[in-house]
Motif scaffolding. Structure first.
Motif, short mmCIF file in Angstrom:
data_model
loop_
_atom_site.label_atom_id
_atom_site.label_comp_id
_atom_site.label_asym_id
_atom_site.label_seq_id
_atom_site.Cartn_x
_atom_site.Cartn_y
_atom_site.Cartn_z
N VAL A 146 51.86 43.94 38.45
CA VAL A 146 51.26 44.53 39.67
C VAL A 146 49.75 44.35 39.51
O VAL A 146 49.27 44.02 38.43
CB VAL A 146 51.56 46.05 39.82
CG1 VAL A 146 53.06 46.31 39.94
CG2 VAL A 146 50.95 46.87 38.68
N GLU A 147 49.00 44.57 40.60
CA GLU A 147 47.54 44.58 40.47
C GLU A 147 47.16 45.79 39.61
O GLU A 147 47.63 46.90 39.88
CB GLU A 147 46.87 44.71 41.85
CG GLU A 147 46.89 43.44 42.68
CD GLU A 147 46.13 42.27 42.05
OE1 GLU A 147 45.24 42.48 41.21
OE2 GLU A 147 46.46 41.12 42.42
N GLU B 256 39.88 38.56 32.45
CA GLU B 256 38.95 38.52 33.58
C GLU B 256 37.71 39.38 33.35
O GLU B 256 36.75 39.29 34.11
CB GLU B 256 39.65 39.04 34.86
CG GLU B 256 40.92 38.29 35.25
CD GLU B 256 42.18 38.86 34.59
OE1 GLU B 256 42.05 39.77 33.74
OE2 GLU B 256 43.27 38.36 34.89
N THR C 79 55.15 36.90 39.32
CA THR C 79 54.34 36.95 38.10
C THR C 79 55.18 36.63 36.86
O THR C 79 54.64 36.23 35.83
CB THR C 79 53.70 38.35 37.90
OG1 THR C 79 54.75 39.32 37.90
CG2 THR C 79 52.72 38.68 39.00
N HIS D 234 41.32 42.52 29.07
CA HIS D 234 41.59 41.57 30.15
C HIS D 234 40.74 40.32 30.03
O HIS D 234 39.52 40.40 29.85
CB HIS D 234 41.37 42.22 31.52
CG HIS D 234 42.61 42.85 32.06
ND1 HIS D 234 43.40 42.23 33.00
CD2 HIS D 234 43.22 44.01 31.76
CE1 HIS D 234 44.44 43.01 33.27
NE2 HIS D 234 44.36 44.10 32.53
N GLN E 145 53.52 51.22 41.57
CA GLN E 145 53.58 50.13 42.54
C GLN E 145 54.87 49.33 42.36
O GLN E 145 55.61 49.51 41.40
CB GLN E 145 52.38 49.18 42.34
CG GLN E 145 51.02 49.84 42.37
CD GLN E 145 49.91 48.82 42.17
OE1 GLN E 145 49.65 47.96 43.01
NE2 GLN E 145 49.25 48.88 41.01
N VAL F 111 38.75 48.15 37.61
CA VAL F 111 39.81 48.58 38.54
C VAL F 111 39.30 49.77 39.35
O VAL F 111 38.44 50.51 38.86
CB VAL F 111 41.11 48.99 37.79
CG1 VAL F 111 41.83 47.78 37.22
CG2 VAL F 111 40.83 49.99 36.68
N SER G 149 45.70 39.49 35.08
CA SER G 149 46.09 40.10 36.34
C SER G 149 46.95 39.11 37.14
O SER G 149 46.97 37.92 36.82
CB SER G 149 44.83 40.47 37.13
OG SER G 149 44.13 41.48 36.43
N PRO G 150 47.64 39.59 38.19
CA PRO G 150 48.58 38.71 38.91
C PRO G 150 48.00 37.39 39.41
O PRO G 150 48.69 36.38 39.41
CB PRO G 150 49.05 39.59 40.07
CG PRO G 150 48.98 40.98 39.54
CD PRO G 150 47.76 40.99 38.65
N LYS G 151 46.74 37.38 39.82
CA LYS G 151 46.19 36.13 40.39
C LYS G 151 45.70 35.14 39.32
O LYS G 151 45.33 34.02 39.63
CB LYS G 151 45.04 36.45 41.35
CG LYS G 151 45.51 37.15 42.61
CD LYS G 151 44.38 37.32 43.61
CE LYS G 151 44.81 38.19 44.79
NZ LYS G 151 45.01 39.63 44.39
N THR G 152 45.67 35.54 38.08
CA THR G 152 45.17 34.67 37.00
C THR G 152 46.32 33.83 36.45
O THR G 152 47.36 34.38 36.08
CB THR G 152 44.55 35.53 35.87
OG1 THR G 152 43.56 36.36 36.45
CG2 THR G 152 43.95 34.68 34.78
#
Ligand code: DX5
Ligand code: ZN
Length: 223
Positions: free
Chosen positions: A138-139, A91, A151, A89, A145, A41, A115-118
């Motif tokens: 959030v990211e 990722e 999500t 994580h 944020q 991050v 994370s949000p996109k996973t």
């Protein structure tokens, strides 16, 4: 059961010990400790030395969220620092199986974060071996944020799967959660609530924690 896990990222670091003692007296269950490495991050927070030093003055369950690349390199340090739950994580590593086994062998609970996109589906092969999953709302990288409501669909999918398999896995949500929007998280199946700014930046943290709990109780998983 709903667990509230205040994130110390929003605390006043010059008075960290006092801030933790105060939040413990306000009815928190866990203490969420965000470890950031400036690589996984774009931010750096604190590491095992800080966690070990506050460990001595709190009985809260230490919920350590590792936002670091290749967490397998440092797992031992966080076990020694006094983590009760180690969350890494998906990722960030290719060694998820080894990490889960290693953490459990040391009698510490283990969680995997996405994370949000996973997509939530990546967690399914691990679900039976995890004590908790963490859905980032959030990211990862910064407190304060705005929560990304989409999500929360992932919580619903995972809660159904956890129930279908007869597991007791907790579902934690993290990022932008407030006393006003927390009901969306519980209604979608989350039961561990992380909140940094909403709790530590409030003049009335006790009232925020108790409102979060009552909002969740009023809005259980809707299926
Ligand atoms: C973000 C961290 C969060 C953060 C939450 O990367 O993982 O735990 O501290 O802070 P708020 O509740 O302010 O969004
Ligand atoms: Zn976190």
């Amino acid at each position: 059961m709903i667990y509230v896990s205040p994130s110390v990222l929003a605390a006043d670091f010059s008075r960290l010990g006092e801030e933790i003692t105060k939040i413990e007296a306000c009815g928190a269950n866990y203490l969420h400790l965000d470890v950031m490495d400036g690589a996984f991050v774009p931010n750096i927070s604190f590491g095992p030395a800080v966690i070990a030093s506050v460990r001595k003055q709190s009985k809260l369950l230490f919920d350590v969220h590792l936002m670091i690349e290749k967490p397998e390199r440092y797992i031992d340090d966080y076990i020694k620092a006094g983590a009760d739950i180690i969350c890494f994580h998906y990722e960030a590593t290719e060694k998820a199986d080894e990490i889960i086994e290693y953490v459990h062998d040391h009698d510490v609970k283990v969680a995997m974060a996405i994370s949000p996109k996973t997509p939530a589906e990546v967690l399914l092969p691990y679900l039976d071996r995890l004590d908790m999953v963490l859905i980032m709302t959030v990211e990862p990288g910064f407190g304060g944020q705005k929560m990304i409501p989409e999500t929360l669909d992932k919580c619903r999918l995972l809660r159904r799967e956890i129930t279908a398999r007869g597991l007791a896995t907790n579902i934690e949500v993290d990022g932008g959660i407030t006393a006003e929007n927390v009901w969306l998280a519980s209604a979608n199946g989350a039961n561990v609530i992380v909140a940094g700014s909403a709790i530590f930046r409030s003049p009335k943290p006790r009232a925020v924690i108790s409102k979060m709990r009552s909002e969740c109780d009023l809005h259980p998983f809707a299926g």
